[in-house]
Design a protein around this motif. Structure first.
Motif, PDB file in Angstrom:
ATOM      1  N   ASN A   1      44.271  44.403  51.336  1.00 39.53           N
ATOM      2  CA  ASN A   1      44.393  43.151  50.577  1.00 39.53           C
ATOM      3  C   ASN A   1      44.924  43.416  49.177  1.00 39.53           C
ATOM      4  O   ASN A   1      45.799  42.680  48.680  1.00 39.53           O
ATOM      5  N   GLN A   2      44.408  44.483  48.529  1.00 42.39           N
ATOM      6  CA  GLN A   2      44.894  44.814  47.190  1.00 42.39           C
ATOM      7  C   GLN A   2      46.359  45.234  47.237  1.00 42.39           C
ATOM      8  O   GLN A   2      47.151  44.865  46.376  1.00 42.39           O
TER       9      GLN A   2
ATOM     10  N   ARG B   1      48.572  44.296  49.427  1.00 44.92           N
ATOM     11  CA  ARG B   1      49.399  43.119  49.674  1.00 44.92           C
ATOM     12  C   ARG B   1      49.616  42.337  48.388  1.00 44.92           C
ATOM     13  O   ARG B   1      50.732  41.865  48.093  1.00 44.92           O
ATOM     14  N   ARG B   2      48.539  42.193  47.601  1.00 42.15           N
ATOM     15  CA  ARG B   2      48.693  41.479  46.328  1.00 42.15           C
ATOM     16  C   ARG B   2      49.586  42.251  45.362  1.00 42.15           C
ATOM     17  O   ARG B   2      50.434  41.657  44.673  1.00 42.15           O
ATOM     18  N   LEU B   3      49.400  43.590  45.342  1.00 41.54           N
ATOM     19  CA  LEU B   3      50.243  44.388  44.452  1.00 41.54           C
ATOM     20  C   LEU B   3      51.699  44.371  44.889  1.00 41.54           C
ATOM     21  O   LEU B   3      52.605  44.398  44.056  1.00 41.54           O
TER      22      LEU B   3
ATOM     23  N   ALA C   1      53.218  41.898  46.409  1.00 41.74           N
ATOM     24  CA  ALA C   1      53.777  40.611  45.968  1.00 41.74           C
ATOM     25  C   ALA C   1      54.010  40.609  44.460  1.00 41.74           C
ATOM     26  O   ALA C   1      55.048  40.126  43.969  1.00 41.74           O
ATOM     27  N   LEU C   2      53.035  41.175  43.725  1.00 44.10           N
ATOM     28  CA  LEU C   2      53.196  41.244  42.272  1.00 44.10           C
ATOM     29  C   LEU C   2      54.363  42.149  41.899  1.00 44.10           C
ATOM     30  O   LEU C   2      55.129  41.854  40.970  1.00 44.10           O
TER      31      LEU C   2
END
Length: 490
Positions: free
Chosen positions: A246-247, A249-251, A253-254
């Motif tokens: 999850n982290q 995936r967020r990173l 995208a970021l």
């Protein structure tokens, strides 16, 4: 390429089948060690029973007044005893009962008074394989009169038949015990170990197929043995992995958003720098005084954008391999760095444009042999070593030394092991504790204010592309020491 998802094996290749086969095999192997002594014991008991029968027949002869009995009665006594002849030795005489057609040749002597376990085992097993009908002379002491020695003559064929019948009975009973015991052991181990392991394997396959599904995390249960610990640790690992995914995936995208922003920002800053240079031609003194600070801030923003764009690549660009000497590379890096004075930015203050154009007064010492050849991407290593040498100068060091390990005085040349270790040492203030903890972590490992923390991360990545390694060997008030390990071209 994505690896194919594995499936549970069929029953014939599963742990259950192997467990069943091994259990039956081991129990049968244990029965073999029971079978041989049983056969040996049966053979000895057979001889002793015939000795007792022979002794009773001899007593019938001894009971007659003249130790003479009719031939028909003699044959009947020997036939009932299952022997061919019997000799009872007394202190003063010898009694003999024998058939008229008894063969004169004795094929083998068996002395029961001399017993040894290895010989008994061997003779017992050899009896099972006999095909002839040898005449045996058995010497022993009957159980009813252990003080008298008696001899009997018997045909081995009867012994062989009786031993084989006994062996088949023992074998059948052993098979029944083996399969019964194997079944109990199999079902117990299958329930306690194999089935939980199969369930654990199925849960692992399911989690790999859908690692982001929270329902795919296994239930550790309440077992407190090794399998229970394994399930608990697997559950914890799956939860940690889901959190990391999850982290990530967020990173990701970021990072994609930051890459686009950095690209657009760099273009916008380039345009702003052109306009700012035009402001430098203004007649207003106050405007011209502000221009160097604007350019310095813009250049720093462009540098940060370029570092971010470079690190945002998922994989390094393909290598363009060429052969060159290590000293040639380091000398070019030194010459480029010494052209301009590095900007320390230790206090976060904007740099002076005039000071930047002055030559660097720091000393960059190169203690490298000119025989070390590398086959690598020249531009990648140039960028990596440029970061490693420039960083201490920007942190306040005024001397950087580049040398090789092993140190001088060692007879073995550094390139003889197909690897070299380049040492970059400086006399700067060293690295802060926070920088050491996050040394190669992007955006977190900067040792000075105003840094991006990408220099060392990018350098390590570029060196790793060449099957090398970058590590911090030492740091302190007297400076820091970095070591770069690289393969050499022979």
């Amino acid at each position: 390429m994505e690896k194919p998802h594995l499936k549970l094996p069929p029953w014939a290749k599963s742990l259950s089948a192997r467990l069943l086969v091994l259990t039956v095999s081991f129990v049968m192997l244990a029965e073999v060690f029971v079978f041989a002594p049983s056969v040996a014991r049966f053979r000895i008991d057979w001889f002793e029973s015939h000795l007792d029968s022979g002794y009773l027949a001899a007593l019938a002869l001894e009971a007659t007044p003249d130790q003479m009995i009719p031939d028909d009665l003699e044959k009947e006594l020997l036939s009932n005893a299952g022997i061919e002849a019997v000799i009872l030795r007394r202190a003063d005489r010898k009694l003999l009962l024998q058939r008229d057609d008894m063969p004169a040749k004795i094929d083998k002597d068996v002395d029961l008074t001399r017993f040894s376990i290895p010989m008994a085992l061997f003779e017992g097993l050899s009896t099972l394989t006999q095909t002839g009908n040898r005449m045996l002379r058995v010497v022993g002491m009957p159980s009813m009169a252990p003080d008298f020695k008696i001899e009997i003559l018997v045909h081995e064929k009867a012994l062989t038949k009786a031993t084989r019948d006994f062996g088949w009975r023992v074998m059948g009973l052993s098979l029944m015990i083996s399969f019964f015991t194997a079944g109990l052991v199999y079902f117990a181990l299958n329930r306690m170990m194999v089935r939980p392991m199969r369930t654990l394997t199925r849960d692992m396959i399911r989690f790999r197929e859908t690692p982001q599904d929270k329902t795919a995390v296994i239930d550790p249960g309440d077992r407190d043995d090794e399998i229970g610990v394994a399930r608990q640790e697997l559950a914890n690992m799956q939860q940690d992995l889901q959190a990391m995914l999850n982290q990530r995936r967020r990173l990701a995208a970021l990072g994609t958003a930051a890459t686009k922003i950095s690209h657009d920002l760099r273009n916008a800053l380039a345009t702003s720098m052109l306009m700012t240079e035009q402001l430098a031609k203004s007649q207003d003194d106050e405007v011209r005084a502000v221009v160097p600070r604007l350019l310095s801030s813009m250049e720093r923003a462009v540098y940060i954008s370029e570092q971010t764009l470079s690190f945002a690549r998922e994989t390094p660009p393909p290598r363009d391999l060429v052969k060159f000497t290590l000293v040639e590379l380091i000398e070019e890096v030194r010459d480029q760095i010494l052209l301009h004075k590095p900007d320390p930015l230790t206090d976060g203050a904007p740099r002076d444009k005039a000071a930047q154009t002055q030559p660097c007064t720091a000393q960059i010492k190169i203690n490298l042999p000119d025989t070390v050849m590398l086959e690598a991407d020249y531009e990648m290593l140039f960028r990596a070593f440029s970061n490693l040498i420039r960083n201490p100068l920007e942190a306040g060091a005024d001397e950087v030394t580049i040398s090789l390990l092993p140190p001088e005085g060692q007879n073995q040349p550094p390139e003889s092991e197909h690897l070299i270790e380049v040492v970059i040492a400086d006399n700067g203030p060293g690295l802060a504790e926070k920088a050491i903890k996050n040394l190669f972590v992007p955006f977190a490992g900067s040792g000075r204010e105003g840094g991006t923390g990408l220099g060392l991360a990018i350098a390590r990545e570029l060196i790793a592309v060449h099957n090398g390694d970058l590590r911090l060997a030492a740091t302190g008030p007297d400076g820091a020491v970095f070591c770069v390990k690289l393969p050499v071209s022979l």
